[in-house]
Design an enzyme around this catalytic site. Structure first.
Site, short mmCIF file in Angstrom:
data_model
loop_
_atom_site.label_atom_id
_atom_site.label_comp_id
_atom_site.label_asym_id
_atom_site.label_seq_id
_atom_site.Cartn_x
_atom_site.Cartn_y
_atom_site.Cartn_z
N ASN A 113 -10.09 -0.29 0.58
CA ASN A 113 -8.77 -0.28 0.50
C ASN A 113 -8.30 -0.75 -0.85
O ASN A 113 -8.32 -2.01 -1.05
CB ASN A 113 -8.24 -1.18 1.53
CG ASN A 113 -6.76 -0.77 1.71
OD1 ASN A 113 -6.20 -0.73 0.66
ND2 ASN A 113 -6.13 -1.30 3.04
N HIS A 162 -2.87 6.83 2.39
CA HIS A 162 -3.35 5.47 1.80
C HIS A 162 -4.72 5.46 2.55
O HIS A 162 -4.66 5.58 3.85
CB HIS A 162 -2.58 4.40 2.23
CG HIS A 162 -3.04 3.19 1.96
ND1 HIS A 162 -3.82 2.71 1.17
CD2 HIS A 162 -3.02 1.95 3.03
CE1 HIS A 162 -4.24 1.38 1.25
NE2 HIS A 162 -3.66 0.92 2.34
N CYS A 198 0.88 -1.32 0.16
CA CYS A 198 0.01 -0.09 0.02
C CYS A 198 1.00 1.30 -0.05
O CYS A 198 0.43 2.29 -0.04
CB CYS A 198 -0.90 0.02 1.20
SG CYS A 198 -1.74 -1.58 1.47
O1 LIG Z 1 -12.53 -2.08 13.90
C1 LIG Z 1 -12.17 -3.38 13.72
O2 LIG Z 1 -12.47 -4.50 14.43
C2 LIG Z 1 -11.41 -3.71 12.54
C3 LIG Z 1 -9.75 -3.44 13.06
C4 LIG Z 1 -8.83 -3.79 11.94
N1 LIG Z 1 -9.07 -3.00 11.00
C5 LIG Z 1 -7.96 -2.58 10.15
C6 LIG Z 1 -6.77 -2.88 10.49
C7 LIG Z 1 -5.75 -2.30 9.48
C8 LIG Z 1 -5.83 -1.82 8.30
C9 LIG Z 1 -4.97 -1.58 7.57
C10 LIG Z 1 -4.61 -2.27 6.11
C11 LIG Z 1 -3.77 -1.91 5.52
C12 LIG Z 1 -3.48 -2.92 4.15
O3 LIG Z 1 -3.67 -1.89 3.05
C13 LIG Z 1 -2.84 -0.88 5.66
C14 LIG Z 1 -3.02 -0.10 6.89
C15 LIG Z 1 -4.13 -0.35 7.57
CL1 LIG Z 1 -4.41 0.50 9.23
C16 LIG Z 1 -7.48 -1.72 7.95
N2 LIG Z 1 -8.28 -1.96 8.80
C17 LIG Z 1 -10.51 -3.04 10.30
C18 LIG Z 1 -11.52 -2.82 11.26
#
Ligand SMILES: O=C(O)C1CCN(c2ccc(-c3cc(CO)ccc3Cl)cn2)CC1
Length: 323
Positions: free
Chosen positions: A278, A248, A109
């Site tokens: 994403n 990002h 990313c």
């Molecule tokens: O709130 C919750 O239970 C969940 C907790 C986990 N979550 C996440 C965690 C990590 C990412 C993420 C992914 C990438 C990869 O491109 C880069 C940067 C990030 Cl910060 C996106 N979402 C979704 C909601």
């Protein structure tokens, strides 16, 4: 003359998948997805590959240009059509850019930011004058659709810029590009290469993306905030008058958390994660292209922006640019 962004373009598969559509195929809900990530819908390609998406962007970028004047094509992607040839070479063939050298950059990313940093060095070397930098992903090809924690987060798309040595003063002001391979296994994935019958069962890795969400969230909050502040603290002119942050688009909650930690106003964090999810390496250029098209950003305006990528590797990085 110095490198500058002279054109932007984006391309998205037509097929829109809403959170409710996902709730029909996996155990999730619109409420869970939108409250935790801000994502409401995303594009999922039916038959277009990553090179098809990248080619549509390239065609827009070379409009009314001599395609033989393109010196290089960089494609930032983790979902290349093949291990080889590069997706950039497929784009070259599709648009007839026969004088270009072409390569893919896999920095997950952070891919587009790493590719912009690389392209700027090619152009500043004096060897090259004009290049395409494209972020393109079909994340739908590498998701584990049984894992509702990750499958609902990602989408497909592509966007990019034309970079040329046409600026009378420096526009790529400063950058801070970082990685930490020690934390590689917090977010990883691969194609299904376990068809080999001779591979011992315990050497088979389940296919698709695997993510330690908490670890990645904390990484994004700590390391990315520090990266942004380090860069701004050593560029006073930018620190006082930064117009926009184009970070990002992984999750709106992480952008809110970074805004709080860096004390950069949330209003300066442009965002469109709600419409695309994403899109990994495509997310920063997709945001840049959309905000130029809606007039928020204007090329050759001297607006001060910071491009920030962060993700698997782990990789992260920011570039300060005067548009
Ligand atoms: O709130 C919750 O239970 C969940 C907790 C986990 N979550 C996440 C965690 C990590 C990412 C993420 C992914 C990438 C990869 O491109 C880069 C940067 C990030 Cl910060 C996106 N979402 C979704 C909601």
């Amino acid at each position: 003359l110095y490198p500058q962004v002279t054109k932007v373009a984006k391309y998205l598969p037509d097929n829109i998948v809403t959170n409710d559509d996902l709730a029909e195929v996996t155990d999730t809900s619109d409420e869970w997805i939108s409250s935790r990530t801000g994502i409401r819908e995303r594009r999922i390609s039916i038959k277009e590959t990553t090179s098809d998406l990248a080619t549509e962007v390239a065609k827009q970028l070379i409009q009314d240009l001599d395609v033989l004047s393109i010196d290089f094509i960089l494609v930032a992607t983790m979902t290349a059509d093949y291990a080889t040839p590069s997706t950039a070479c497929l784009v070259q063939s599709n648009i007839g850019a026969s004088n270009a050298f072409c390569l893919d950059i896999n920095a997950a990313c952070s891919g587009f930011v790493f590719a912009m940093s690389t392209a700027e060095k090619f152009l500043s070397s004096g060897h090259y004058k004009r290049g395409l930098v494209i972020g393109a992903e079909t994340m739908s090809t590498m998701l584990n659709w049984e894992d509702r924690g990750t499958a609902v987060l990602f989408g497909d798309g592509a966007a990019g810029v034309l970079l040329e040595n046409t600026a009378k003063e420096k526009r790529f002001i400063d950058e801070l590009i970082q990685s930490d391979g020690n934390r590689s296994m917090a977010l990883f994935g691969k194609e299904n290469v376990d068809g080999n019958p001779f591979k011992a069962a315990d050497h088979r890795v389940s296919t698709g993306m695997q993510m330690d969400g908490k670890k990645i969230f904390d990484f994004a909050l700590r390391d990315v905030s520090k990266n942004m502040m380090t860069l701004l603290d050593r560029n006073e002119e930018f620190k006082d008058s930064l117009d926009y942050v184009l970070a990002h688009q992984a999750n709106i909650r992480i952008l809110e958390a970074i805004s709080k930690k860096t004390k950069l106003p949330m209003a300066s964090f442009l965002h469109n994660v709600s419409n695309y999810g994403n899109t990994s390496a495509a997310s920063v250029p997709l945001l840049l292209a959309e905000k130029v098209e809606d007039g928020t950003l204007r090329l050759q305006s001297n607006q001060k922006i910071m491009l920030t990528g962060y993700g698997a590797g782990l990789t992260w990085g920011s570039i300060l640019i005067k548009l």
